[in-house]
Scaffold this active site. Sequence first.
Site, PDB file in Angstrom:
ATOM      1  N   ASP A  30       0.853  -1.200   0.000  1.00  0.00           N
ATOM      2  CA  ASP A  30       0.000   0.000   0.000  1.00  0.00           C
ATOM      3  C   ASP A  30       0.884   1.243   0.000  1.00  0.00           C
ATOM      4  OD1 ASP A  30      -3.226   0.509   1.006  1.00  0.00           O
ATOM      5  OD2 ASP A  30      -1.823   2.184   1.089  1.00  0.00           O
ATOM      6  N   HIS A 100     -10.080  -5.317  -3.429  1.00  0.00           N
ATOM      7  CA  HIS A 100      -8.748  -5.586  -2.867  1.00  0.00           C
ATOM      8  C   HIS A 100      -8.897  -5.994  -1.418  1.00  0.00           C
ATOM      9  CE1 HIS A 100      -9.739  -1.304  -2.630  1.00  0.00           C
ATOM     10  NE2 HIS A 100      -9.146  -1.296  -1.448  1.00  0.00           N
TER      11      HIS A 100
HETATM   12  P1  5GP Z   1      -9.654   1.336   0.167  1.00  0.00           P
HETATM   13  O1  5GP Z   1      -9.720   2.639   0.916  1.00  0.00           O
HETATM   14  O2  5GP Z   1     -10.347   1.435  -1.184  1.00  0.00           O
HETATM   15  O3  5GP Z   1     -10.086   0.144   0.957  1.00  0.00           O
HETATM   16  O4  5GP Z   1      -8.116   1.094  -0.096  1.00  0.00           O
HETATM   17  C1  5GP Z   1      -7.418   1.668  -1.145  1.00  0.00           C
HETATM   18  C2  5GP Z   1      -5.968   1.643  -0.759  1.00  0.00           C
HETATM   19  O5  5GP Z   1      -5.209   1.903  -1.911  1.00  0.00           O
HETATM   20  C3  5GP Z   1      -5.581   2.699   0.286  1.00  0.00           C
HETATM   21  O6  5GP Z   1      -5.077   2.055   1.456  1.00  0.00           O
HETATM   22  C4  5GP Z   1      -4.546   3.547  -0.423  1.00  0.00           C
HETATM   23  O7  5GP Z   1      -3.485   3.955   0.415  1.00  0.00           O
HETATM   24  C5  5GP Z   1      -4.065   2.622  -1.534  1.00  0.00           C
HETATM   25  N1  5GP Z   1      -3.602   3.302  -2.721  1.00  0.00           N
HETATM   26  C6  5GP Z   1      -4.168   4.389  -3.324  1.00  0.00           C
HETATM   27  N2  5GP Z   1      -3.460   4.735  -4.411  1.00  0.00           N
HETATM   28  C7  5GP Z   1      -2.426   3.852  -4.508  1.00  0.00           C
HETATM   29  C8  5GP Z   1      -1.345   3.703  -5.432  1.00  0.00           C
HETATM   30  O8  5GP Z   1      -1.192   4.443  -6.408  1.00  0.00           O
HETATM   31  N3  5GP Z   1      -0.477   2.685  -5.204  1.00  0.00           N
HETATM   32  C9  5GP Z   1      -0.621   1.846  -4.134  1.00  0.00           C
HETATM   33  N4  5GP Z   1       0.302   0.889  -3.982  1.00  0.00           N
HETATM   34  N5  5GP Z   1      -1.629   1.953  -3.244  1.00  0.00           N
HETATM   35  C10 5GP Z   1      -2.515   2.948  -3.437  1.00  0.00           C
END
Ligand code: 5GP
Length: 114
Positions: A30, A100
């Site tokens: 992440d 994810h």
């Molecule tokens: P959600 O909030 O949708 O459950 O998780 C999305 C995750 O993607 C977040 O923890 C955020 O930090 C991560 N994330 C967002 N943009 C990127 C990116 O460009 N690369 C990576 N490796 N993680 C990302």
Amino acid sequence: MSDCLFCKIIAGQIPGAIVHQDDTLVAFTDINPQAPLHVLIVPRRHIASLNDLASEDDGLVGSMLRRAAALAKEHGYDQRGYRTVFNTNREAGQTVFHIHLHLLAGRPLAWPPG
Ligand code: 5GP
Ligand code: ZN
């Protein structure tokens, strides 16, 4: 999906710190880690959220969870403990609409979550 961030990471169009990949899954660190180990386990196929899974995806989801357990073990957290999370839609804080599984480990993780 052409405008999906995780599809672009999977396709290698934007960089990701990939820790595992196989025919169906990619796992990468992440970008904003919330624990010493914070990995996202992502199917190669674009599925927007848990709400979009079909019964044919049961094996895929099982492989995501088993990969989380394998990565936790690989990093030495299988006995200490780790957390696996799917966020779905607004109130759970989903920000990327390509399904994810978060794997978090390496610090005490509070319960209930915020
Ligand atoms: P959600 O909030 O949708 O459950 O998780 C999305 C995750 O993607 C977040 O923890 C955020 O930090 C991560 N994330 C967002 N943009 C990127 C990116 O460009 N690369 C990576 N490796 N993680 C990302
Ligand atoms: Zn996608």
